[in-house]
Structures are given as C-alpha cells and as structure tokens.
Design an enzyme around this catalytic site. Sequence first.
Site, PDB file in Angstrom:
ATOM      1  NE  ARG A  17     -15.172  24.495 -43.191  1.00 27.76           N
ATOM      2  CZ  ARG A  17     -15.476  24.848 -41.945  1.00 27.76           C
ATOM      3  NH1 ARG A  17     -16.489  24.264 -41.322  1.00 27.76           N
ATOM      4  NH2 ARG A  17     -14.777  25.774 -41.312  1.00 27.76           N
TER       5      ARG A  17
ATOM      6  CE1 TYR B 144       4.459  29.509 -46.064  1.00 24.72           C
ATOM      7  CE2 TYR B 144       5.796  29.958 -47.992  1.00 24.72           C
ATOM      8  CZ  TYR B 144       5.245  30.370 -46.793  1.00 24.72           C
ATOM      9  OH  TYR B 144       5.495  31.630 -46.321  1.00 24.72           O
TER      10      TYR B 144
ATOM     11  CG  HIS C 103     -12.868  22.576 -37.421  1.00 23.61           C
ATOM     12  ND1 HIS C 103     -14.106  22.741 -37.973  1.00 23.61           N
ATOM     13  CD2 HIS C 103     -12.369  23.822 -37.243  1.00 23.61           C
ATOM     14  CE1 HIS C 103     -14.360  24.027 -38.125  1.00 23.61           C
ATOM     15  NE2 HIS C 103     -13.322  24.715 -37.698  1.00 23.61           N
TER      16      HIS C 103
ATOM     17  CE  LYS D  38       8.764  29.397 -46.128  1.00 26.37           C
ATOM     18  NZ  LYS D  38       8.648  30.812 -45.831  1.00 26.37           N
TER      19      LYS D  38
ATOM     20  CD  GLU E 297       8.829  36.051 -38.548  1.00 26.28           C
ATOM     21  OE1 GLU E 297       9.770  35.515 -39.147  1.00 26.28           O
ATOM     22  OE2 GLU E 297       7.769  35.443 -38.281  1.00 26.28           O
TER      23      GLU E 297
ATOM     24  CG  LEU F  84      10.178  30.809 -41.161  1.00 21.75           C
ATOM     25  CD1 LEU F  84       9.204  29.657 -40.945  1.00 21.75           C
ATOM     26  CD2 LEU F  84      10.157  31.240 -42.608  1.00 21.75           C
TER      27      LEU F  84
HETATM   28  N1  PDD Z   1       9.130  33.906 -46.682  1.00 16.45           N
HETATM   29  N2  PDD Z   1       9.896  35.117 -41.800  1.00 16.45           N
HETATM   30  C1  PDD Z   1       8.763  34.968 -42.520  1.00 16.45           C
HETATM   31  C2  PDD Z   1       7.459  35.201 -41.858  1.00 16.45           C
HETATM   32  C3  PDD Z   1       8.845  34.591 -43.880  1.00 16.45           C
HETATM   33  O1  PDD Z   1       7.716  34.415 -44.590  1.00 16.45           O
HETATM   34  C4  PDD Z   1      10.119  34.401 -44.483  1.00 16.45           C
HETATM   35  C5  PDD Z   1      10.279  34.010 -45.918  1.00 16.45           C
HETATM   36  C6  PDD Z   1      11.271  34.579 -43.679  1.00 16.45           C
HETATM   37  C7  PDD Z   1      12.660  34.352 -44.230  1.00 16.45           C
HETATM   38  O2  PDD Z   1      12.947  32.964 -44.360  1.00 16.45           O
HETATM   39  P1  PDD Z   1      13.958  32.443 -45.485  1.00 16.45           P
HETATM   40  O3  PDD Z   1      15.223  33.203 -45.303  1.00 16.45           O
HETATM   41  O4  PDD Z   1      14.117  30.992 -45.177  1.00 16.45           O
HETATM   42  O5  PDD Z   1      13.307  32.722 -46.820  1.00 16.45           O
HETATM   43  C8  PDD Z   1      11.118  34.922 -42.349  1.00 16.45           C
HETATM   44  C9  PDD Z   1       9.127  33.383 -48.014  1.00 16.45           C
HETATM   45  C10 PDD Z   1      10.205  33.888 -48.907  1.00 16.45           C
HETATM   46  C11 PDD Z   1       7.718  33.498 -48.605  1.00 16.45           C
HETATM   47  O6  PDD Z   1       6.788  33.287 -47.844  1.00 16.45           O
HETATM   48  O7  PDD Z   1       7.564  33.746 -49.805  1.00 16.45           O
END
Ligand code: PDD
Length: 280
Positions: A100, A34, A102, A145, A177, A201
């Site tokens: 289903r 996403y 994997h 992501k 993070e 991320l």
């Molecule tokens: N999440 N690290 C993680 C695990 C995150 O889920 C996010 C953002 C960030 C920051 O990334 P960015 O600056 O590109 O938004 C770092 C989004 C907002 C969410 O999952 O809703």
Amino acid sequence: MASKTVFLNGGYLPLEDAKISVLDRGFLFGDGVYEVIPAYYGKLFRAQDHWQRLENSLAIVRITNPHSRNEWQAICEPLLDAGKNQYIYLQITRGTADKRDHAFPEGVAPTVFVLCSDILPFAGTQTGIKAVTMDDSRWKLCHAKTIALLGNILHRQEAIDQDCAEAILVKNGYVTEGAASNVFAVIDGVLVTPPKSNAILHGITRDVILELAAQHNIAYREEHITLAQLQAASEIWVTSSTREIIAVVELDGISVGNGAPGPVWHTMNDIFQAYKQSLS
Ligand code: PDD
C-alpha cells in the site's frame, strides 16, 4: 438458479468465483473509474458517448485505457440479454500493487470488472419523487466518474434519512447535480440545466434530453440555477442512465408545481421512450 456470468481481467466466470486481491487499489484507495451503460433490446444505449466519457475519466485520473472501444464492446456483448432492460457496470482500478503506497505503482496492469444487471422498474417513475437540497460537500473532479463515491453516498443517505429519494446538491448558491443524477428545472417555461463543468458529471441522459429538446422545439438553456430559482421552478427533474427522467414533486417539503409530474416532463418522457424504441 443459474449463476450470473461476469467479466474479470480478461475472462468470463461465475460471479461467485470473481475475486480480487485485498491489495487492489480500488479496495484500498477507491483508485479507479467506472461507467454505467444502459442496454435495451440487447444493444448498448449511446455506447460511443459512454466510451468517450470512460476515456475522459481514465485520462483525468491517469490510468491507461486497457481496451479499445471495439474490445470494450466485444467484452460487454456476451453479457447482454436482448429480452431485458439491463445495464452494464464497468469498473477499472489502477490494479494490485505488492504494497500500500499512495504513489502510482509501476508495471501494474489495471483491474477490469464488468457486470450486467437488470434495470428494475423504479416506483418513482410515474409518481415522481421527493428530494431535499443540501450543500455539495464533494471535490473538484466531479466530471470524472470515479469509484470514490463516499461524498455521493453520504448525500444520498442523508436524503433517504429525510424520507426523500434524491439529494439535490448546491455549491456556492448554485445547483450542481443530484447525488447520482443530473438536474433539470422548468423556469419561466424554459427547460434549464446547469452547464457542463468539473462540478458535475457530464451525464449521457442529460445530453440525450438536450438533443431531443432541440429536435422537438422545446426551449432549453444550459445555465446556472440558483437555489431560489430551483425552489420557484414549475418542474424539477433528475436524470440518470438507470432511472431515466424522474420528476421531483416535492422539494424540501414543499410541492413542486401542482405536486405531480408536470406537462414538460410528460412530453419529454414520451419523446425519450419513443427515441429508445427507435433504436430497437
Ligand atoms: N450515476 N451525476 C452523478 C453524480 C451520477 O452518479 C450520475 C449517474 C449522473 C447521470 O449520468 P448518466 O445520465 O450518464 O447516467 C449524474 C450512475 C447511474 C450510477 O452511479 O449508478
């Protein structure tokens, strides 16, 4: 109330009519990726950076990108309202197979879903938030992501259960993070954030902050942060597309700095808001 319009698999339709199969691999396996892209003044913020990260995430999980950057842009634009601060939530799963299994299905088109929502004001923006540190229980592909967010969800909920707004994750003694954010700390007057790796991320907000720090002569380093360094930092921030830059004013029950958003936060937040406005 007029129904919200969303995009699903090639067309626009009312949210309540947007349906996917229970055999969708996103539902069965969390098999998808996403993006969350802010939009101000009806324009996607740092769109090329988000498209690049989407391409990276898709490549890591081996899903073929169903659209070009221009097509993605054209899909998102009709959903935007220039009068509001909004964000696009865009999800791609490996699609719906007939059973289903994997292993990747063959000849199945990805499922594409795009939703636009308002960015609601966040209470912690001016006051700062409380955060709690905890051991990072997640996997080795945190730079992708992916929609499989159970680790992040459990960390965020554990923070909320402790009356905190965010979890700050620590792996092998080093800060990675937040549950849904990147982490910055002011250490000996220098703005520090962990370097990019597969443990975090690669946040777009993080990149923007580092760019703005360089332009405005704010000393910064991309460097590993130990838990002890974080606990001794004069300022801590968490950053994300939907909440921007949020000061952490209490960490593990102890005040950070003087217990209010610090001077570097004020400076950077002003610079960040001015940068956003310059794109209008
Ligand atoms: N999440 N690290 C993680 C695990 C995150 O889920 C996010 C953002 C960030 C920051 O990334 P960015 O600056 O590109 O938004 C770092 C989004 C907002 C969410 O999952 O809703």
